[in-house]
Design a protein around this motif. Sequence first.
Motif, PDB file in Angstrom:
ATOM      1  N   HIS A 175       6.188  21.333  -1.059  1.00 33.68           N
ATOM      2  CA  HIS A 175       4.952  22.108  -1.219  1.00 33.68           C
ATOM      3  C   HIS A 175       4.618  22.793   0.097  1.00 33.68           C
ATOM      4  CE1 HIS A 175       0.607  22.903  -1.832  1.00 33.68           C
ATOM      5  NE2 HIS A 175       0.936  22.936  -3.118  1.00 33.68           N
ATOM      6  N   SER A 176       4.161  24.023   0.002  1.00 33.09           N
ATOM      7  CA  SER A 176       3.711  24.749   1.196  1.00 33.09           C
ATOM      8  C   SER A 176       2.295  25.273   0.955  1.00 33.09           C
ATOM      9  CB  SER A 176       4.657  25.916   1.498  1.00 33.09           C
ATOM     10  OG  SER A 176       5.933  25.436   1.885  1.00 33.09           O
ATOM     11  N   PRO A 177       1.363  24.952   1.850  1.00 31.80           N
ATOM     12  CA  PRO A 177       1.552  24.078   3.013  1.00 31.80           C
ATOM     13  C   PRO A 177       1.630  22.606   2.596  1.00 31.80           C
ATOM     14  CG  PRO A 177      -0.736  24.741   2.864  1.00 31.80           C
ATOM     15  CD  PRO A 177      -0.008  25.497   1.783  1.00 31.80           C
ATOM     16  N   ALA A 178       2.481  21.851   3.265  1.00 36.90           N
ATOM     17  CA  ALA A 178       2.716  20.448   2.903  1.00 36.90           C
ATOM     18  C   ALA A 178       1.480  19.584   3.117  1.00 36.90           C
ATOM     19  CB  ALA A 178       3.886  19.894   3.713  1.00 36.90           C
ATOM     20  N   ASP A 179       0.680  19.919   4.150  1.00 33.41           N
ATOM     21  CA  ASP A 179      -0.484  19.089   4.484  1.00 33.41           C
ATOM     22  C   ASP A 179      -1.408  18.878   3.291  1.00 33.41           C
ATOM     23  OD1 ASP A 179       0.634  19.229   6.935  1.00 33.41           O
ATOM     24  OD2 ASP A 179      -1.056  20.187   7.948  1.00 33.41           O
ATOM     25  N   GLN A 180      -1.597  19.926   2.530  1.00 32.30           N
ATOM     26  CA  GLN A 180      -2.517  19.851   1.394  1.00 32.30           C
ATOM     27  C   GLN A 180      -2.069  18.799   0.381  1.00 32.30           C
ATOM     28  OE1 GLN A 180      -2.972  23.595  -0.600  1.00 32.30           O
ATOM     29  NE2 GLN A 180      -4.310  22.776  -2.204  1.00 32.30           N
ATOM     30  N   LEU A 181      -0.781  18.815   0.039  1.00 35.41           N
ATOM     31  CA  LEU A 181      -0.270  17.843  -0.932  1.00 35.41           C
ATOM     32  C   LEU A 181      -0.241  16.435  -0.338  1.00 35.41           C
ATOM     33  CD1 LEU A 181       0.906  17.200  -3.684  1.00 35.41           C
ATOM     34  CD2 LEU A 181       3.171  17.831  -2.820  1.00 35.41           C
ATOM     35  N   ILE A 182       0.068  16.321   0.931  1.00 38.06           N
ATOM     36  CA  ILE A 182       0.103  15.003   1.587  1.00 38.06           C
ATOM     37  C   ILE A 182      -1.249  14.311   1.460  1.00 38.06           C
ATOM     38  CG2 ILE A 182       0.261  13.842   3.834  1.00 38.06           C
ATOM     39  CD1 ILE A 182       2.358  16.026   4.589  1.00 38.06           C
ATOM     40  N   ILE A 212       0.856  -1.184   0.000  1.00 30.28           N
ATOM     41  CA  ILE A 212       0.000   0.000   0.000  1.00 30.28           C
ATOM     42  C   ILE A 212       0.896   1.240   0.000  1.00 30.28           C
ATOM     43  CG2 ILE A 212      -1.768   1.276   1.287  1.00 30.28           C
ATOM     44  CD1 ILE A 212      -2.461  -1.450   2.641  1.00 30.28           C
ATOM     45  N   PRO A 213       0.655   2.203  -0.885  1.00 22.32           N
ATOM     46  CA  PRO A 213       1.481   3.417  -0.888  1.00 22.32           C
ATOM     47  C   PRO A 213       1.322   4.203   0.416  1.00 22.32           C
ATOM     48  CG  PRO A 213       0.212   3.215  -2.924  1.00 22.32           C
ATOM     49  CD  PRO A 213      -0.344   2.202  -1.970  1.00 22.32           C
ATOM     50  N   VAL A 214       2.398   4.841   0.844  1.00 17.12           N
ATOM     51  CA  VAL A 214       2.357   5.671   2.046  1.00 17.12           C
ATOM     52  C   VAL A 214       3.009   7.014   1.743  1.00 17.12           C
ATOM     53  CG1 VAL A 214       4.496   4.613   2.919  1.00 17.12           C
ATOM     54  CG2 VAL A 214       2.982   5.851   4.487  1.00 17.12           C
ATOM     55  N   VAL A 215       2.367   8.084   2.209  1.00 16.71           N
ATOM     56  CA  VAL A 215       2.890   9.437   2.030  1.00 16.71           C
ATOM     57  C   VAL A 215       3.366   9.938   3.388  1.00 16.71           C
ATOM     58  CG1 VAL A 215       2.431  11.764   1.197  1.00 16.71           C
ATOM     59  CG2 VAL A 215       1.227   9.813   0.168  1.00 16.71           C
ATOM     60  N   ILE A 216       4.646  10.260   3.473  1.00 20.22           N
ATOM     61  CA  ILE A 216       5.270  10.655   4.737  1.00 20.22           C
ATOM     62  C   ILE A 216       5.346  12.175   4.842  1.00 20.22           C
ATOM     63  CG2 ILE A 216       7.423  10.562   6.065  1.00 20.22           C
ATOM     64  CD1 ILE A 216       7.928   7.807   4.739  1.00 20.22           C
ATOM     65  N   ASP A 217       4.949  12.682   5.985  1.00 17.20           N
ATOM     66  CA  ASP A 217       5.030  14.119   6.286  1.00 17.20           C
ATOM     67  C   ASP A 217       6.474  14.427   6.694  1.00 17.20           C
ATOM     68  OD1 ASP A 217       4.838  16.684   7.250  1.00 17.20           O
ATOM     69  OD2 ASP A 217       3.042  16.325   8.453  1.00 17.20           O
ATOM     70  N   GLY A 218       7.283  14.861   5.726  1.00 14.77           N
ATOM     71  CA  GLY A 218       8.719  14.984   5.925  1.00 14.77           C
ATOM     72  C   GLY A 218       9.139  15.879   7.075  1.00 14.77           C
ATOM     73  N   ASN A 219       8.690  17.141   7.069  1.00 13.01           N
ATOM     74  CA  ASN A 219       9.067  18.069   8.142  1.00 13.01           C
ATOM     75  C   ASN A 219       8.650  17.529   9.502  1.00 13.01           C
ATOM     76  OD1 ASN A 219       9.352  19.773   5.760  1.00 13.01           O
ATOM     77  ND2 ASN A 219       9.443  21.494   7.201  1.00 13.01           N
TER      78      ASN A 219
END
Length: 304
Positions: free
Chosen positions: A265-272, A202-209
């Motif tokens: 991307h800023s804000p990152a949450d949106q792209l995540i 399953i793909p996972v998107v990590i919140d880097g910051n």
Amino acid sequence: MSDIYSQQYLERLKDLELKRKVILDVLRDYKNINKQKIATLERNFERPEKTGLSKVNPFIFSFLLSNLFNVNESIESKVVEFEKNKISKYVLFEILFWAKPSSFPFPDENIKNYKDFLSKKRKKLKESNLENYLQLYALESSEKDTFIKDIVKKVLEARPENLEDYIWMRDFISYLDPIEKNNIKSKIHPYVWKVLSSNKTIPVVIDGNNILMSSKLIGSEKIDVLLMHIAKLDRAYFPFYIVFDENAKYKFRTKYFNYKRTYYHSPADQLIINLAKELNGVVCSMDKFKEYDFVENIWYQLKI
């Protein structure tokens, strides 16, 4: 030529038997063959004429295999069909070998007349007192480096950040015995092993910051540490994507700034969130994303 009691022969035979299992999985399902499966054949065939096989149209290759296995015609006429589609006759001969080594020898020499070649190999098989042509080929080629050793050496090069280049090795790992599997498992990153030993991911998107700021992850590369914890979960999460705020490079240091699935991307949450939805995946972040529609967040399953 080695003898049938030598370690070289026994290892070579084991290698060929493993390789044959992988090849047969593809050939048996020839009606559903695709580019990925053809690439598996190209990686595992031993004749040099295999080069370029993965460029063949899967529909055409499926038709050729169907004709090869099911149509009662001469080998010569089937060679003509292969060569019309720019596939060497040696690929055809090798397919026959892997499909039925009790009847077809490995094409290990230049062949002008297949019937003469077959007659010659039958004589050799009888003289060697072996059961099939797989054993004969193992005996004749046992001076080669063993295939399993090559696989182990190759898989040890895999890291989380380059894992996509090694996904094809799943085919082989599933056939290794428990001792060989444990040997590899003990030497590679747990996340690499988890993915290579899993059929479904399953793909996972990590919140880097967010992850790089975590005090719960101890180590110089916190994303590597995170992936180690993710590997402990029941399900396998792959591929992984990382989203950083645009100013992340000024705040942190990590090799994952150069990872091919890293985004800014800023804000990152949106792209995540959007990326996770698009991929039908999950996210991994200490944030709870209350302002967005529900997306599974596996951070809270890690119990760090």
